[in-house]
Design a protein around this motif. Sequence first.
Motif, PDB file in Angstrom:
ATOM      1  N   ARG A  63      -7.219   0.237   3.037  1.00 61.33           N
ATOM      2  CA  ARG A  63      -6.365  -0.447   4.017  1.00 61.33           C
ATOM      3  C   ARG A  63      -7.010  -0.442   5.400  1.00 61.33           C
ATOM      4  O   ARG A  63      -6.987  -1.448   6.116  1.00 61.33           O
ATOM      5  CB  ARG A  63      -4.998   0.232   4.077  1.00 61.33           C
ATOM      6  CG  ARG A  63      -4.052  -0.383   5.115  1.00 61.33           C
ATOM      7  CD  ARG A  63      -2.645   0.126   4.934  1.00 61.33           C
ATOM      8  NE  ARG A  63      -2.574   1.572   4.877  1.00 61.33           N
ATOM      9  CZ  ARG A  63      -1.454   2.250   4.598  1.00 61.33           C
ATOM     10  NH1 ARG A  63      -0.335   1.602   4.331  1.00 61.33           N
ATOM     11  NH2 ARG A  63      -1.474   3.567   4.567  1.00 61.33           N
TER      12      ARG A  63
ATOM     13  N   SER B 118      -6.242   4.022  -1.395  1.00 61.39           N
ATOM     14  CA  SER B 118      -5.604   2.935  -0.659  1.00 61.39           C
ATOM     15  C   SER B 118      -5.669   3.138   0.847  1.00 61.39           C
ATOM     16  O   SER B 118      -5.803   2.168   1.596  1.00 61.39           O
ATOM     17  CB  SER B 118      -4.146   2.784  -1.102  1.00 61.39           C
ATOM     18  OG  SER B 118      -3.424   3.989  -0.908  1.00 61.39           O
TER      19      SER B 118
ATOM     20  N   PHE C  23       0.838  -1.196   0.000  1.00 60.67           N
ATOM     21  CA  PHE C  23       0.000   0.000   0.000  1.00 60.67           C
ATOM     22  C   PHE C  23       0.876   1.251   0.000  1.00 60.67           C
ATOM     23  O   PHE C  23       1.851   1.340   0.752  1.00 60.67           O
ATOM     24  CB  PHE C  23      -0.901   0.038   1.237  1.00 60.67           C
ATOM     25  CG  PHE C  23      -2.078  -0.890   1.167  1.00 60.67           C
ATOM     26  CD1 PHE C  23      -3.231  -0.519   0.501  1.00 60.67           C
ATOM     27  CD2 PHE C  23      -2.032  -2.141   1.767  1.00 60.67           C
ATOM     28  CE1 PHE C  23      -4.328  -1.371   0.446  1.00 60.67           C
ATOM     29  CE2 PHE C  23      -3.113  -2.993   1.723  1.00 60.67           C
ATOM     30  CZ  PHE C  23      -4.264  -2.614   1.049  1.00 60.67           C
TER      31      PHE C  23
END
Length: 510
Positions: A289, A285, A186
């Motif tokens: 995440r 992201s 990530f």
Amino acid sequence: MKSTLKKLLPFAVVGVISGATTVGTLQYFNHDSDNTDQSYFTKSASNVSFAGMNSAAVGDDFVKAAKTTVPAVVTIKNYQSRTANRASEQDLFDFFFGDPFGGRGQQRQRQQQQTPDNMPSGMGSGVIISPDGYIISNNHVVAGANKLEVVLSNKKSYIATLVGTDPNTDISLLKIEEKGLPYLNFANSDNIEVGQWVLAVGNPLGLNSTVTAGIVSAKGRGIGILKSEGKAANPIESFIQTDAAINPGNSGGALVNTNGDLIGINSAIQSTTGYYQGYGFAVPSNLARKIIEDIKKFGIVQRGFLGVQSLDLSNDMQIALYNREKKTNIKPGSGVYVIGFGDNSGAEDAGIKTGDIITKIDNTPVTDYADLSVAIGSKRPGDKVVVTYLRNGKENTATVTLRDQKGGTSTRTKADLSVSEKIGAEFEPLNERVKTNFGLNSGVVAKNVAEGGEIAKIGIVDNYIIMEINGKPVNSQKDVEKILDKYSGNVSVKFVDGYGQIYTRGFKMP
């Protein structure tokens, strides 16, 4: 002068031959297409030389990023029961991409779905995010599946376990049993810039391991797709917008920077045809995440709420409609205008009032509702945030403790969930008139059926009638809770669909 012309002559000849070859090739492949706009192809061909100028460094970056990304992007095949799971429901493919046959948005009868049991009902993409087989994708890619098959870029196939989903962000987490897998790291999506190069990697239109390039054309974009679908109770939309080509099948795939780091999960396109028309949208992201960390750690998503009802000052139409309805004179601008508070509001307790304009969360600018939703949606109950707001033109700050929807400030696990939360539906008593019309002695009406929930997976939608659970008649929400509270086995549900047909189907209690 003559010597100069002699030096340039070979290049001119090569240019003429290349141009002729390009035009000839295009005419060969399109000689049967009388309606093809040949001028379009000619213009495209003539621009190739310009597009190639000074692109060596960028091309090298693309190759490196593609080599890193392609092995970590998978195909996900969604298998559903042969009998239609839902009647009169909009097909997910059509919803996110439009109906390629011209019926975008139509409600279709799916009682006689003809997909064989050994053929997937839909396909999308996913991204491996750990060497031990965790895969991130979209919620709509896995919704309604009885079985999920994951196919790697090397053609190896696995049956995946669905770890959890979040319709509010359109994110899902899967797991396959394997080790040493290629995976993506990530990146910090807060650091991306409009105009930077990105690659979209996925499996569009049945074409495996497809890489397209483009730029970030906008950040923090809200397009209303999760809210309008109706299954996301509290949608968070702050998409990364890109002009990298994204088509059906790209959903759940990777949006990466030129280092091959994951900056987003491709989710949707905005199109009138159902195919690429210039803009795709990816979940950032950082948000993705947080969602999968919650699912892995707690089994459910931990969602903090500010507790305000608000207007997006950047939305001129929304402001105009509110002013007309409420006889107010709120001016469009930047920020989020507070018009009220929910129950157990942390913001109200911290001193924020109706009429305040929220401009920052933890010093991150809030220009519209999308900024606010992602800033708060990436937090958990109990987290404290510093809210900057304007009151009568003067800037103020307040520290707000975020709460969950029930007013709690602590995290919860699956064990803490109510029966309705676990199975994804609420239930209302069936009135006597309906009982008489259907010839029933018992029943409850399913309400607020959550997409991806256990009730939805067996084909029940809002307003279907549930007659029995585990062979016992049910007439109220309390009846359902009494039967399923602390129950951990297989659940049998007898229900009536909207056409009066009776089914008995089951699921394992989460």
